[in-house]
Design a protein around this motif. Sequence first.
Motif, PDB file in Angstrom:
ATOM      1  N   ARG A   1       1.420  -1.084   0.123  1.00  0.00           N
ATOM      2  CA  ARG A   1      -0.068  -0.151   0.202  1.00  0.00           C
ATOM      3  C   ARG A   1       0.848   0.835  -0.418  1.00  0.00           C
ATOM      4  O   ARG A   1       0.422   2.298  -0.593  1.00  0.00           O
ATOM      5  CB  ARG A   1      -1.280   0.013   1.359  1.00  0.00           C
ATOM      6  N   THR A   2       1.939   1.462   1.073  1.00  0.00           N
ATOM      7  CA  THR A   2       2.662   2.053   0.672  1.00  0.00           C
ATOM      8  C   THR A   2       3.532   3.021  -0.874  1.00  0.00           C
ATOM      9  O   THR A   2       3.055   3.797  -1.101  1.00  0.00           O
ATOM     10  CB  THR A   2       3.989   2.771   1.861  1.00  0.00           C
ATOM     11  N   ALA A   3       3.900   1.117  -1.038  1.00  0.00           N
ATOM     12  CA  ALA A   3       4.649   2.049  -2.395  1.00  0.00           C
ATOM     13  C   ALA A   3       3.497   2.066  -3.569  1.00  0.00           C
ATOM     14  O   ALA A   3       3.523   3.077  -4.396  1.00  0.00           O
ATOM     15  CB  ALA A   3       4.769   0.591  -2.569  1.00  0.00           C
ATOM     16  N   LEU A   4       2.021   1.819  -3.531  1.00  0.00           N
ATOM     17  CA  LEU A   4       1.512   2.173  -4.102  1.00  0.00           C
ATOM     18  C   LEU A   4       0.933   4.127  -4.363  1.00  0.00           C
ATOM     19  O   LEU A   4       0.320   4.457  -5.644  1.00  0.00           O
ATOM     20  CB  LEU A   4      -0.091   1.401  -4.152  1.00  0.00           C
ATOM     21  N   ASN A   5       0.413   3.862  -3.170  1.00  0.00           N
ATOM     22  CA  ASN A   5       0.629   5.205  -2.614  1.00  0.00           C
ATOM     23  C   ASN A   5       0.963   6.181  -3.020  1.00  0.00           C
ATOM     24  O   ASN A   5       0.410   7.481  -3.984  1.00  0.00           O
ATOM     25  CB  ASN A   5       0.026   5.447  -0.855  1.00  0.00           C
ATOM     26  N   LEU A   6       1.904   6.278  -2.850  1.00  0.00           N
ATOM     27  CA  LEU A   6       3.552   7.154  -3.361  1.00  0.00           C
ATOM     28  C   LEU A   6       3.734   7.465  -4.814  1.00  0.00           C
ATOM     29  O   LEU A   6       3.272   8.027  -5.104  1.00  0.00           O
ATOM     30  CB  LEU A   6       4.665   6.757  -2.917  1.00  0.00           C
ATOM     31  N   LEU A   7       3.833   5.369  -5.563  1.00  0.00           N
ATOM     32  CA  LEU A   7       3.569   5.609  -7.058  1.00  0.00           C
ATOM     33  C   LEU A   7       2.253   6.216  -7.603  1.00  0.00           C
ATOM     34  O   LEU A   7       2.550   7.139  -8.392  1.00  0.00           O
ATOM     35  CB  LEU A   7       3.994   3.747  -7.603  1.00  0.00           C
ATOM     36  N   GLY A   8       1.223   5.872  -7.791  1.00  0.00           N
ATOM     37  CA  GLY A   8      -0.210   6.578  -7.623  1.00  0.00           C
ATOM     38  C   GLY A   8      -0.192   7.865  -7.511  1.00  0.00           C
ATOM     39  O   GLY A   8      -0.801   8.723  -8.564  1.00  0.00           O
ATOM     40  N   ARG A   9       0.698   7.947  -6.354  1.00  0.00           N
ATOM     41  CA  ARG A   9       0.171   9.916  -6.391  1.00  0.00           C
ATOM     42  C   ARG A   9       1.223  10.338  -7.387  1.00  0.00           C
ATOM     43  O   ARG A   9       0.720  11.354  -7.766  1.00  0.00           O
ATOM     44  CB  ARG A   9       0.169  10.698  -4.410  1.00  0.00           C
ATOM     45  N   LEU A  10       1.981  10.279  -7.621  1.00  0.00           N
ATOM     46  CA  LEU A  10       3.608  10.896  -8.243  1.00  0.00           C
ATOM     47  C   LEU A  10       2.886  10.316  -9.907  1.00  0.00           C
ATOM     48  O   LEU A  10       3.068  11.249 -10.102  1.00  0.00           O
ATOM     49  CB  LEU A  10       4.570  10.427  -7.621  1.00  0.00           C
TER      50      LEU A  10
END
Length: 288
Positions: free
Chosen positions: A104-113
């Motif tokens: 989830r952390t990886a996806l949150n940052l990747l998706g946001r950016l």
Amino acid sequence: MTPLRTLPDVMIEPIVRAALLEDIGRAGDVTAEACIPADARLRAQFRARKPGVAAGVSCLRLAVLAMDPAARVDILLNDGSLLTPGAVIAEIEGNARALLTAERTALNLLGRLSGVATLTRAYVEAVAGTGVRIADTRKTTPGLRALEKHAVACGGGLNHRFGLDDAILIKDNHVAVCGGVDAAVRRARAMAGHLMKVELEVDGLDQLDQALALIDEGLAPDVIMLDNFSLEDLSEGVRRTTGRIVLEASGGVDLTTVRAIAETGVNVISVGALTHSAPVLDIGLDAV
């Protein structure tokens, strides 16, 4: 397109680790520990589910490796890459518990950016052929400014100042407290070093004229921001300035108005929405 500026891991790791700690909480990933055998392995792919522009790929790598330093992380698409639905951004393999904890952390940052980069590219494409550059603002998510501004660059945009310390930007309240444009600009020029730019925000053609009057003394701002000007006044501001000072337009900018603003002849258009209103790009992690 200008080669992308890259961010070193030392800048990104504290942000990723803070996000992981927020998610892990006080007791760790109790779901993974309850359901997944300690020695289970997982191979999975980060896949784009919508078209866009990749940004934040290093965040996914660092999130995975923070939880499983022995994991394999194969990056297939780097920051700035165009994404199509189903495109594989990275493939990972490692301890299943660790990878699912990092997901989830990886996806949150990747998706946001990636969302920021994707929206920026839409603005850049909207003004293509005009010679105008699209720039961001300081309207960023607290704690994520360096990453979000990097994402803007991934989408083809320019970075405005990073903070209060790297350029002088005289806004309406500064002008009000100083008693006028002339006094504010003179005070700024007296303080600024030879490498520091001075930008002035004006809210009408009368203030623009006051700033232009300082040209002969060598005290005029390097950049003048035309804030919330009508299209007619933007065009008139360009005419009066005659290329002597960089003009930046801001306010009232969205994808339906940005082309007309660019066609007035300004040099730069700053858009707060690039960072404060970008939708998250839909990216998922799928076991394979």
